[in-house]
Design an enzyme around this catalytic site. Structure first.
Site, PDB file in Angstrom:
ATOM      1  N   LYS A  25     -38.208 -12.520 -15.399  1.00 60.57           N
ATOM      2  CA  LYS A  25     -37.125 -12.701 -14.430  1.00 60.57           C
ATOM      3  C   LYS A  25     -35.904 -11.884 -14.840  1.00 60.57           C
ATOM      4  O   LYS A  25     -35.269 -11.235 -14.010  1.00 60.57           O
ATOM      5  CB  LYS A  25     -36.764 -14.193 -14.316  1.00 60.57           C
ATOM      6  CG  LYS A  25     -37.829 -15.002 -13.575  1.00 60.57           C
ATOM      7  CD  LYS A  25     -37.669 -16.495 -13.737  1.00 60.57           C
ATOM      8  CE  LYS A  25     -38.838 -17.220 -13.090  1.00 60.57           C
ATOM      9  NZ  LYS A  25     -38.881 -18.659 -13.357  1.00 60.57           N
ATOM     10  N   GLN A  58     -35.496 -23.460 -16.125  1.00 62.54           N
ATOM     11  CA  GLN A  58     -36.940 -23.219 -16.186  1.00 62.54           C
ATOM     12  C   GLN A  58     -37.712 -24.526 -16.387  1.00 62.54           C
ATOM     13  O   GLN A  58     -37.388 -25.317 -17.270  1.00 62.54           O
ATOM     14  CB  GLN A  58     -37.251 -22.230 -17.329  1.00 62.54           C
ATOM     15  CG  GLN A  58     -38.702 -21.835 -17.442  1.00 62.54           C
ATOM     16  CD  GLN A  58     -39.202 -21.026 -16.243  1.00 62.54           C
ATOM     17  OE1 GLN A  58     -38.534 -20.130 -15.745  1.00 62.54           O
ATOM     18  NE2 GLN A  58     -40.398 -21.354 -15.762  1.00 62.54           N
ATOM     19  N   ASP A 106     -33.305 -21.843  -7.059  1.00 57.47           N
ATOM     20  CA  ASP A 106     -34.688 -22.332  -7.092  1.00 57.47           C
ATOM     21  C   ASP A 106     -34.963 -23.248  -5.895  1.00 57.47           C
ATOM     22  O   ASP A 106     -36.103 -23.645  -5.665  1.00 57.47           O
ATOM     23  CB  ASP A 106     -34.914 -23.130  -8.388  1.00 57.47           C
ATOM     24  CG  ASP A 106     -36.016 -22.542  -9.235  1.00 57.47           C
ATOM     25  OD1 ASP A 106     -36.657 -21.570  -8.774  1.00 57.47           O
ATOM     26  OD2 ASP A 106     -36.253 -23.055 -10.338  1.00 57.47           O
TER      27      ASP A 106
END
Ligand code: NAP
Length: 289
Positions: free
Chosen positions: A59, A103, A126
């Site tokens: 990422k 994460q 997200d």
């Protein structure tokens, strides 16, 4: 009876992702030439899970390649929920941060829903905060989960008809199954959302015009689960004997489906691309650029 043969289009998710990333890089270049700062994604990694570390590396590399800033906040696997929430709170307050990604998975004992709820919805790239999940449910603009956005982008770029189509989704998670079902419904598909208790899953799948497999069960979608001419999106990633495999028997489904995503160069590159796009969108909304 012989299986009907179809010319199967194999999706090139990497080419699609590169195309979209090039457009974003050009836009960020234009913004910087106009004297603005680059958008910034902050990623929070808790613990030392090698898969998570590798995803984060990918990422951050993707950010750098399009001229986006990224920051990493590493916490030990022993970090408490309160410590993680403190980091999220400070990133929420940081005006130079446009997107925040925590994460997953988080260590045992940490409530991932509480952490997601602590992220400022304007920075929730997200799409996991209750606010953004609710906006998706209400058909209102918001930041939505990246993998579902990537799947919709693939279906659109490859001109898969959705209006009135029967879309079957295997898996009801918050990051894939539920949000992609909502996005398909928004496009007037008739959606069947399946899970581990669904009866006769194979028969349900055989009635799909669009089949999205997101269960994490290696090669569960066998050729006789696929209606000739259906579009098949393989989201699953599992490791079998040291090799990454998807939820779909790719070789078996080729020649039956009208379109299929490979487990490499399929949905994966599009997920990261949608993370970049969400961060750029969050930046635009926050700075008025
Ligand atoms: P998850 O949270 O573990 O959810 C899996 C879902 O699949 C659950 O709803 C589960 O049903 C269902 N399921 C499991 N076994 C099943 C079976 N035998 N039959 C029917 N349904 C079954 O997983 P996730 O986070 O959504 O991820 C799913 C897969 O996609 C994983 O392999 C993950 O690595 C992959 N993934 C890939 C990307 C990408 O960018 N390529 C992104 C995200 C995830 P219950 O709810 O009944 O337990």
């Amino acid at each position: 009876m012989p299986t009907p043969q179809h010319e199967t289009v194999v999706v090139d998710g990497l080419a699609l992702a590169q195309d979209l990333r090039k457009q974003m890089a050009e836009e960020i270049g234009r913004l910087q030439n106009a004297g603005r700062r680059a958008p910034c994604l902050a990623v929070v990694l808790v613990g030392d899970d090698p898969a998570s570390a590798s995803y984060i590396k990918g990422k951050r590399r993707a950010c750098t390649r399009i001229g986006m800033d990224s920051r990493e906040h590493d916490l030990p696997g022993t970090a408490s929920e309160a410590e993680i929430l403190d980091v999220v709170t400070s990133l929420n307050a940081d005006d130079g941060v446009d997107g925040i990604l925590v994460q997953l998975p988080l260590p045992k004992g940490v409530d991932a829903n509480r952490v997601a709820a602590a992220v400022d919805p304007a920075k929730d790239v997200d799409g996991l905060s209750p606010t953004n999940a609710g906006l998706l449910f209400q058909d209102e603009p918001g930041l939505y989960a990246c993998t579902p956005l990537g799947i919709m982008e693939i279906l659109d770029r490859y001109e898969v008809p959705l209006e009135g189509a029967h879309a079957v989704v295997i898996g009801r998670s918050q990051i894939v199954g539920k949000p992609v079902s909502m996005l398909l419904l928004r496009r007037n598909a008739t959606v069947t959302l399946c899970h581990s208790r669904t009866r006769d899953l194979a028969a349900v799948c055989r009635s799909a015009d669009v089949l999205v497999a997101a269960a994490g069960v290696p090669r569960m979608v066998a050729p006789d689960w696929v209606r000739p001419g259906a579009a098949v999106i393989d989201v699953g990633v599992s490791e079998v004997d040291g090799e990454l495999v998807g939820d779909v028997d790719f070789e078996g489904v080729r020649g039956i489906a009208s379109l299929v995503t490979p487990h490499r160069r399929g949905v994966g590159p599009m997920t990261i691309t949608m993370l970049l796009r969400n961060t750029l969108d969050a930046y635009r909304r926050r700075t008025g650029a």
